[in-house]
Design a protein around this motif. Sequence first.
Motif, PDB file in Angstrom:
ATOM      1  N   ASN A  16      -0.198   5.016  -7.984  1.00  0.00           N
ATOM      2  CA  ASN A  16      -1.415   4.241  -7.737  1.00  0.00           C
ATOM      3  C   ASN A  16      -2.306   4.080  -8.966  1.00  0.00           C
ATOM      4  O   ASN A  16      -3.453   3.668  -8.843  1.00  0.00           O
ATOM      5  N   ARG A  18      -3.682   2.136 -11.811  1.00  0.00           N
ATOM      6  CA  ARG A  18      -3.758   0.695 -12.032  1.00  0.00           C
ATOM      7  C   ARG A  18      -4.002   0.369 -13.501  1.00  0.00           C
ATOM      8  O   ARG A  18      -4.618   1.135 -14.226  1.00  0.00           O
ATOM      9  N   HIS A  19      -3.528  -0.793 -13.889  1.00  0.00           N
ATOM     10  CA  HIS A  19      -3.759  -1.319 -15.236  1.00  0.00           C
ATOM     11  C   HIS A  19      -4.129  -2.789 -15.098  1.00  0.00           C
ATOM     12  O   HIS A  19      -3.681  -3.466 -14.160  1.00  0.00           O
ATOM     13  N   PRO A  21      -3.463  -6.335 -15.521  1.00  0.00           N
ATOM     14  CA  PRO A  21      -2.158  -6.955 -15.772  1.00  0.00           C
ATOM     15  C   PRO A  21      -2.195  -7.907 -16.953  1.00  0.00           C
ATOM     16  O   PRO A  21      -3.214  -8.535 -17.244  1.00  0.00           O
ATOM     17  N   ALA A 320       3.997   3.064  -2.798  1.00  0.00           N
ATOM     18  CA  ALA A 320       3.453   2.456  -4.006  1.00  0.00           C
ATOM     19  C   ALA A 320       4.552   2.138  -5.022  1.00  0.00           C
ATOM     20  O   ALA A 320       4.571   1.056  -5.619  1.00  0.00           O
ATOM     21  N   VAL A 324       5.485  -1.688  -6.487  1.00  0.00           N
ATOM     22  CA  VAL A 324       5.353  -1.946  -7.922  1.00  0.00           C
ATOM     23  C   VAL A 324       6.681  -2.442  -8.490  1.00  0.00           C
ATOM     24  O   VAL A 324       6.725  -3.385  -9.287  1.00  0.00           O
ATOM     25  N   LEU A 338       1.321  -9.718  -7.390  1.00  0.00           N
ATOM     26  CA  LEU A 338       0.913  -8.372  -7.782  1.00  0.00           C
ATOM     27  C   LEU A 338       0.942  -7.403  -6.605  1.00  0.00           C
ATOM     28  O   LEU A 338       0.718  -7.793  -5.455  1.00  0.00           O
ATOM     29  N   ARG A 341      -2.120  -1.695  -3.484  1.00  0.00           N
ATOM     30  CA  ARG A 341      -1.885  -0.291  -3.151  1.00  0.00           C
ATOM     31  C   ARG A 341      -3.167   0.379  -2.670  1.00  0.00           C
ATOM     32  O   ARG A 341      -4.237  -0.221  -2.640  1.00  0.00           O
ATOM     33  N   THR A 344      -7.001   0.012  -1.759  1.00  0.00           N
ATOM     34  CA  THR A 344      -7.275  -1.315  -1.233  1.00  0.00           C
ATOM     35  C   THR A 344      -6.710  -1.479   0.166  1.00  0.00           C
ATOM     36  O   THR A 344      -7.325  -2.119   1.030  1.00  0.00           O
ATOM     37  N   GLU A 350       1.363  -0.406   1.660  1.00  0.00           N
ATOM     38  CA  GLU A 350       1.393  -1.056   0.354  1.00  0.00           C
ATOM     39  C   GLU A 350       2.190  -2.354   0.468  1.00  0.00           C
ATOM     40  O   GLU A 350       3.204  -2.410   1.167  1.00  0.00           O
TER      41      GLU A 350
END
Length: 376
Positions: A16, A18-19, A21, A320, A324, A338, A341, A344, A350
């Motif tokens: 989980n 996050r980056h 994108p 997750a 991904v 996208l 996860r 949210t 997921e």
Amino acid sequence: MHRIEKELEQLAAEGNLRHIPAGAPDAVDFSLNDYLGLGGNARLREDFFAQPHIMDVALTSCASRLLAADQNEYTLLENTLEKLYGRPCLLFNSGYHANTGLISAIADKETLIVADKLVHASIIDGYKLSDATMQRFRHNDVGHLEKLLAARASEFKRVIIVVESVYSMDGDVADLHAIVELKRRYPDAMLYVDEAHAFGAMGRAGLGLAADCGLLDDVDILVGTFGKAAASQGAFAILDSRLKEYAVNRSRSFIFSTALPPLNCAWTRFVINHITRMEPEREHLRYMSRLFHDRIMAGGKITLPECTPTHICPIIIGGAAKVVEMSARLLELGFKVLPIRTPTVPPGTERLRVSLSAAMSDSDVEQLADAINSLL
């Protein structure tokens, strides 16, 4: 710092972390909320800047709305929306600002907020900034809402029922007729409807579902955003004159934020004047929604919600790491979808959130559906 490092490590272990994108210019983008396909409409942009007065509109307000010297573009935009909805309008900097500011302003310790389990985080944050009591009813379960009102409403001076017309992660719609009928039984109840994902994309003239159902008079506060189908930035609330005056004086997100750039408001008004006439695009969007839904279901790999399809379609994968990985594989195939996860969505749900646009073709939608079915 030790706690922060531990939390980051835990998020990474859970899949989980996050980056932001990277861009994917060569992929068909199914991750945006650009439901009418106006975000990249070069002709619309050219027509906007070709207006003779537009270069005189300021690029920044340099102050909050209560201090801004030039109110012209704000007033023109509010007047445009007031004419469309038949009630006063108040602008906010974003949907998040609108929900946190309005909920925290109108709710106090003598208020019961009864909200759908899946309302947006900004509504929950607005409640946390207030002194109100909150109860959550099961998603789209009007029967459960009725039970909570019967059990708790008499303990409070006022009740605020909060729903979204179209839910951002599941793409299903609220039963506004049933909710309004229930609300009418409680004289001290207010109905608050967030139409962020319906404004522009659904309903007569793109005004959302409450207007389309003929229920505007029963909605005390209606919130819409400009950053989705309207291809702009900011948000608005439709409310009566007394509530507007109260929000101007008590909504902290309105009072203490630098106002939107006037040029941004001019663009929004320009776009809205086009949106009201875009029924063919909305019809195409409805068609694309049904096409994608039927194509996914035909694959026999996944079951979609039984409601009428909308322009938001959740492909619930669960886990997750799985979602991904699937997102990455779809990107390799030329589709940007996208992963969504925790937090949210609840753990175990997921998903890929497929967001459709009127600018897409049958081929775009069919190829994505086939790719998802193949990977599943």
